[in-house]
Design a protein around this motif. Structure first.
Motif, PDB file in Angstrom:
ATOM      1  N   VAL A   1       0.388  -1.169  -0.134  1.00  0.00           N
ATOM      2  CA  VAL A   1       0.298  -0.074   0.124  1.00  0.00           C
ATOM      3  C   VAL A   1       0.889   0.776   0.516  1.00  0.00           C
ATOM      4  CG1 VAL A   1      -1.874   1.536   1.241  1.00  0.00           C
ATOM      5  CG2 VAL A   1      -1.692  -1.158   1.202  1.00  0.00           C
ATOM      6  N   ARG A   2       1.603   1.290   0.600  1.00  0.00           N
ATOM      7  CA  ARG A   2       2.821   2.787   0.551  1.00  0.00           C
ATOM      8  C   ARG A   2       3.433   2.736  -0.601  1.00  0.00           C
ATOM      9  NH1 ARG A   2       7.904   3.855   5.302  1.00  0.00           N
ATOM     10  NH2 ARG A   2       7.546   6.557   4.898  1.00  0.00           N
ATOM     11  N   ILE A   3       4.314   2.221  -0.642  1.00  0.00           N
ATOM     12  CA  ILE A   3       4.727   2.329  -2.348  1.00  0.00           C
ATOM     13  C   ILE A   3       3.988   3.032  -3.230  1.00  0.00           C
ATOM     14  CG2 ILE A   3       5.777   1.110  -4.717  1.00  0.00           C
ATOM     15  CD1 ILE A   3       6.408  -0.614  -2.760  1.00  0.00           C
TER      16      ILE A   3
ATOM     17  N   ALA B   1       3.592  11.499  -5.158  1.00  0.00           N
ATOM     18  CA  ALA B   1       4.698  11.768  -5.331  1.00  0.00           C
ATOM     19  C   ALA B   1       4.613  13.227  -6.647  1.00  0.00           C
ATOM     20  CB  ALA B   1       6.074  11.417  -6.011  1.00  0.00           C
ATOM     21  N   SER B   2       3.834  12.029  -7.471  1.00  0.00           N
ATOM     22  CA  SER B   2       3.116  12.515  -9.008  1.00  0.00           C
ATOM     23  C   SER B   2       2.312  13.552  -8.876  1.00  0.00           C
ATOM     24  CB  SER B   2       1.860  11.282  -9.638  1.00  0.00           C
ATOM     25  OG  SER B   2       1.534  12.004 -10.660  1.00  0.00           O
TER      26      SER B   2
ATOM     27  N   ARG C   1      -1.047   6.828   9.281  1.00  0.00           N
ATOM     28  CA  ARG C   1      -1.184   5.482   9.792  1.00  0.00           C
ATOM     29  C   ARG C   1      -0.427   4.753   9.383  1.00  0.00           C
ATOM     30  NH1 ARG C   1      -6.848   5.302  11.502  1.00  0.00           N
ATOM     31  NH2 ARG C   1      -7.641   7.774  10.900  1.00  0.00           N
ATOM     32  N   LEU C   2      -0.189   4.486   8.403  1.00  0.00           N
ATOM     33  CA  LEU C   2       0.702   3.135   7.727  1.00  0.00           C
ATOM     34  C   LEU C   2       2.316   3.358   8.445  1.00  0.00           C
ATOM     35  CD1 LEU C   2       0.262   3.433   3.737  1.00  0.00           C
ATOM     36  CD2 LEU C   2      -0.335   1.021   5.569  1.00  0.00           C
ATOM     37  N   ASN C   3       2.006   4.972   8.848  1.00  0.00           N
ATOM     38  CA  ASN C   3       3.827   4.437   9.351  1.00  0.00           C
ATOM     39  C   ASN C   3       4.042   4.706  10.666  1.00  0.00           C
ATOM     40  OD1 ASN C   3       6.591   6.471   8.887  1.00  0.00           O
ATOM     41  ND2 ASN C   3       5.533   7.204  10.932  1.00  0.00           N
TER      42      ASN C   3
ATOM     43  N   LEU D   1       9.856   7.290  -9.944  1.00  0.00           N
ATOM     44  CA  LEU D   1      10.738   7.422  -8.850  1.00  0.00           C
ATOM     45  C   LEU D   1      10.604   6.999  -6.641  1.00  0.00           C
ATOM     46  CD1 LEU D   1      13.190  10.766  -9.675  1.00  0.00           C
ATOM     47  CD2 LEU D   1      13.702   8.061  -9.968  1.00  0.00           C
ATOM     48  N   ALA D   2       9.549   7.400  -6.836  1.00  0.00           N
ATOM     49  CA  ALA D   2       8.738   7.232  -5.362  1.00  0.00           C
ATOM     50  C   ALA D   2       8.869   6.117  -5.790  1.00  0.00           C
ATOM     51  CB  ALA D   2       7.962   8.204  -5.255  1.00  0.00           C
ATOM     52  N   ARG D   3       8.379   5.268  -6.283  1.00  0.00           N
ATOM     53  CA  ARG D   3       7.820   4.124  -6.086  1.00  0.00           C
ATOM     54  C   ARG D   3       9.000   3.254  -6.034  1.00  0.00           C
ATOM     55  NH1 ARG D   3       6.542   2.073 -12.340  1.00  0.00           N
ATOM     56  NH2 ARG D   3       9.045   1.974 -12.273  1.00  0.00           N
ATOM     57  N   ASP D   4      10.277   3.026  -7.116  1.00  0.00           N
ATOM     58  CA  ASP D   4      11.192   2.686  -6.527  1.00  0.00           C
ATOM     59  C   ASP D   4      12.125   2.444  -5.689  1.00  0.00           C
ATOM     60  OD1 ASP D   4      10.742   2.007  -9.625  1.00  0.00           O
ATOM     61  OD2 ASP D   4      12.552   3.368 -10.265  1.00  0.00           O
ATOM     62  N   HIS D   5      12.093   4.106  -5.061  1.00  0.00           N
ATOM     63  CA  HIS D   5      12.658   4.579  -3.744  1.00  0.00           C
ATOM     64  C   HIS D   5      12.230   3.795  -2.544  1.00  0.00           C
ATOM     65  CE1 HIS D   5      14.139   7.235  -0.549  1.00  0.00           C
ATOM     66  NE2 HIS D   5      13.070   7.339   0.154  1.00  0.00           N
ATOM     67  N   MET D   6      10.879   3.396  -2.968  1.00  0.00           N
ATOM     68  CA  MET D   6      10.227   3.016  -1.111  1.00  0.00           C
ATOM     69  C   MET D   6      10.053   0.953  -1.567  1.00  0.00           C
ATOM     70  SD  MET D   6       8.899   4.860   0.027  1.00  0.00           S
ATOM     71  CE  MET D   6       8.635   3.828   1.513  1.00  0.00           C
ATOM     72  N   THR D   7      10.610   0.384  -3.076  1.00  0.00           N
ATOM     73  CA  THR D   7      10.251  -0.584  -3.415  1.00  0.00           C
ATOM     74  C   THR D   7      11.820  -1.096  -2.677  1.00  0.00           C
ATOM     75  OG1 THR D   7       8.755  -0.637  -5.103  1.00  0.00           O
ATOM     76  CG2 THR D   7      10.093  -2.302  -4.801  1.00  0.00           C
ATOM     77  N   LYS D   8      12.176  -0.182  -2.768  1.00  0.00           N
ATOM     78  CA  LYS D   8      13.853  -0.577  -2.445  1.00  0.00           C
ATOM     79  C   LYS D   8      14.046  -0.962  -0.777  1.00  0.00           C
ATOM     80  CE  LYS D   8      16.732   0.982  -5.878  1.00  0.00           C
ATOM     81  NZ  LYS D   8      17.963   2.105  -5.934  1.00  0.00           N
ATOM     82  N   ALA D   9      13.266   0.228  -0.073  1.00  0.00           N
ATOM     83  CA  ALA D   9      13.410   0.147   1.789  1.00  0.00           C
ATOM     84  C   ALA D   9      12.294  -0.539   2.036  1.00  0.00           C
ATOM     85  CB  ALA D   9      11.758   1.343   1.590  1.00  0.00           C
TER      86      ALA D   9
END
Length: 209
Positions: free
Chosen positions: A75-77, A84-85, A143-145, A187-195
């Protein structure tokens, strides 16, 4: 009532109450020197936050699992990418100033302090959420955080991740500033996928982290 919530939440997050620990209203009321009513209200709020759950013998600290990590990040990704978009499309000049200021603070954060690193990173993300001008996204990501506070080890301490995250943030902020919504999304998607992948790695190595 808020004081009981804050104290109990803090003791769950810092591990005073371990995963699966029973949270008995009477015992908590005695611990905090209050009646059971504010304890009951605090537990209700913490259940909404995702920090406690109902078990066979009443409320307990929510258990952790790799499946939950995957659910949270799935969900967060999506939401981080959407935020970001939207930020790229809707940001104001003040939003950009706030994002850049948060990133500058992160750039100067000491890598000797994991808690400060995590807080600085979160501040950048929160500034981007706000720049989306979508209150629902901000609420859901907050909430996710809260769910992730039960996994206290920061992914930013994994070797090489801090420098990598800084570079990814700068690229993302540039895309937002240029109003390139598609690039900001990716970029945000890829950043959070790595996380997510690093969070799973940390859990595999130490499920208590």
């Amino acid at each position: 009532m808020s004081e009981v919530y804050d104290r109990l939440r803090g003791e769950i997050v810092d591990g005073t109450f371990e995963t699966g620990a029973q949270l008995v209203e009477l015992a908590l009321a005695e611990r905090y020197g209050t009646s059971r009513t504010p304890v009951r209200e605090a537990l209700r709020r913490l259940e909404q936050d995702g920090l406690v759950e109902r078990g066979d013998r009443g409320m307990r600290v929510r258990t952790r699992s790799p499946e939950e990590i995957l659910e949270i990040y799935e969900v967060r990704i999506s939401l981080e990418a959407t935020a970001a978009s939207a930020a790229a499309q809707r940001h104001s000049e003040f939003d950009l100033i706030r994002i850049r200021r948060a990133q500058a603070a992160m750039d100067s954060t000491s890598t000797d302090d994991p808690a400060a690193m995590a807080a600085a990173n979160r501040a950048v993300h929160e500034a981007i959420w706000v720049a989306s001008h979508n209150g629902t996204i901000v609420d859901l990501l907050t909430r996710l955080n809260n769910h992730l506070t039960r996994y206290p080890a920061t992914t930013l301490k994994v070797q090489g991740r801090w420098a990598e995250a800084l570079d990814e943030h700068r690229a993302l902020i540039d895309a937002i500033e240029q109003r390139d919504a598609a690039r900001a999304h990716d970029l945000a998607r890829d950043h959070m996928t790595k996380a997510r992948d690093l969070r799973l790695q940390i859990y595999r190595e130490d499920p208590t982290a």
